[in-house]
Write an enzyme that holds these catalytic residues in place. Structure first.
Site, PDB file in Angstrom:
ATOM      1  N   LYS A  76      87.578 -15.581  43.307  1.00  0.00           N
ATOM      2  CA  LYS A  76      87.793 -14.717  42.132  1.00  0.00           C
ATOM      3  C   LYS A  76      89.003 -15.143  41.294  1.00  0.00           C
ATOM      4  CE  LYS A  76      85.474 -10.674  44.031  1.00  0.00           C
ATOM      5  NZ  LYS A  76      85.525  -9.232  44.286  1.00  0.00           N
ATOM      6  N   ASP A 112      84.321  -4.353  38.948  1.00  0.00           N
ATOM      7  CA  ASP A 112      84.486  -3.451  40.103  1.00  0.00           C
ATOM      8  C   ASP A 112      85.020  -2.070  39.688  1.00  0.00           C
ATOM      9  OD1 ASP A 112      83.491  -4.933  42.195  1.00  0.00           O
ATOM     10  OD2 ASP A 112      85.432  -5.817  42.729  1.00  0.00           O
TER      11      ASP A 112
END
Ligand code: NAP
Length: 277
Positions: A76, A112
């Site tokens: 990420k 998220d």
């Protein structure tokens, strides 16, 4: 409805998830069900990409002309450094879980936090504007949750085993976020459990459930098991409590929408992986 009834053709558009490990990922089942349901000629595959190769994978996305990329551990941060642009959430978190192609440019997003807030609105009718929230944990999931909740108008108190990490996260988020202590749970309207405690059968509870009362809401970001001991304790006290399935589905739905510009069929995606909201 099926996007490609006789299988992929030369026109089929390709999206993928990169990570290591990635073979266990639920994302291919979620996204392929959504593509098929919406009649889109797209296919989604899992690509194992080893540690240190995240930037190479972004180059490969350019070379192969992939139309969407999901990013999981351990890439990420590397992907955030390799894309052309970052969304505000991805920039704040320094972490990308979704790459969108916009013309020739690759834009990194982090879905998220927004996925969590969307799931809480949908599942619990939770309104973040002006709400008092306690987030337990200060890792990646806690950071995404806290930043998105503050963005949507909540005041967030971050409670973490290492207080210094909670303070660092709160000051990175700025106005609306502070570091606190476990007793702050008592005055929260929503508690977000963002540590791994509850995944292992011998784990301690992340907080004393006696701090919870029936007017509160709780989300435990864990989805395996579906009911953690904290969720069970909270429910036995009359607390409305949900697990991390909603966040998982809604963050995937936001990725689907970024790539296809269509609303995501969340119920279809849930059913594809055997979850119920
Ligand atoms: P992470 O970055 O490793 O952070 C873990 C956090 O938990 C840290 O704040 C850590 O505290 C705390 N912690 C770990 N072990 C602890 C213990 N024994 N006692 C007290 N605190 C402890 O992990 P993450 O990526 O944020 O993930 C956290 C959880 O969220 C995981 O269970 C994951 O499954 C879940 N998650 C769910 C979704 C979803 O879509 N539903 C998405 C992402 C993550 P220290 O700072 O003191 O080490």
């Amino acid at each position: 409805m099926s996007g490609h009834p006789s299988g992929p053709t030369g026109h089929t558009r390709v999206a993928a998830v990169i990570g290591e490990p990635v073979r266990h990922s639920l994302s291919p089942a979620l996204h392929n069900a959504a593509f098929s349901h919406c009649g889109l000629d797209w296919v989604y595959v899992a690509l194992p990409v080893g540690e240190g190769r995240g930037a190479d994978a972004v180059d490969a996305m350019r070379v192969f002309g992939l139309d969407g990329l999901s990013v999981t551990m351990p890439h990420k941060q590397a992907v955030a450094a390799a894309v052309d642009e970052l969304s505000p959430a991805a920039r704040m978190l320094g972490a990308v879980n979704c790459v969108q192609r916009v013309g020739d440019r690759l834009v990194g997003h982090n879905t998220d936090g927004a996925g969590l807030v969307a799931s809480l609105r949908h599942q619990l009718g939770f309104q973040p504007e002006g709400a008092e929230v306690v987030v337990l944990g200060a890792g990646g999931a806690a950071a995404a949750a806290s930043a998105a909740l503050v963005d949507d108008g909540a005041r967030v108190t971050i409670v973490n085993r290492s207080r210094q990490r909670a303070e660092t996260l709160a000051s990175a988020i700025g106005d609306g976020a502070t570091a606190g202590e476990t007793h702050d749970v008592k005055r929260a309207s929503l508690v977000v459990q963002a540590t791994p405690l509850g995944m292992g059968s011998d784990d301690a509870l992340p907080i004393d459930p006696g701090l919870l009362s029936s007017h509160q809401l709780l989300v435990d970001l864990i989805y395996h098991p579906l009911e953690t001991p904290l969720i069970a304790q909270a429910r036995s006290r009359g607390v409305r409590a949900v697990n991390g399935v909603g966040m998982l589905l809604f963050q995937a739905g936001l990725q689907f929408t970024l790539w296809t510009e269509r609303p995501a069929p969340i119920d279809v995606m849930a059913e594809a992986v055997g979850f119920r909201l």
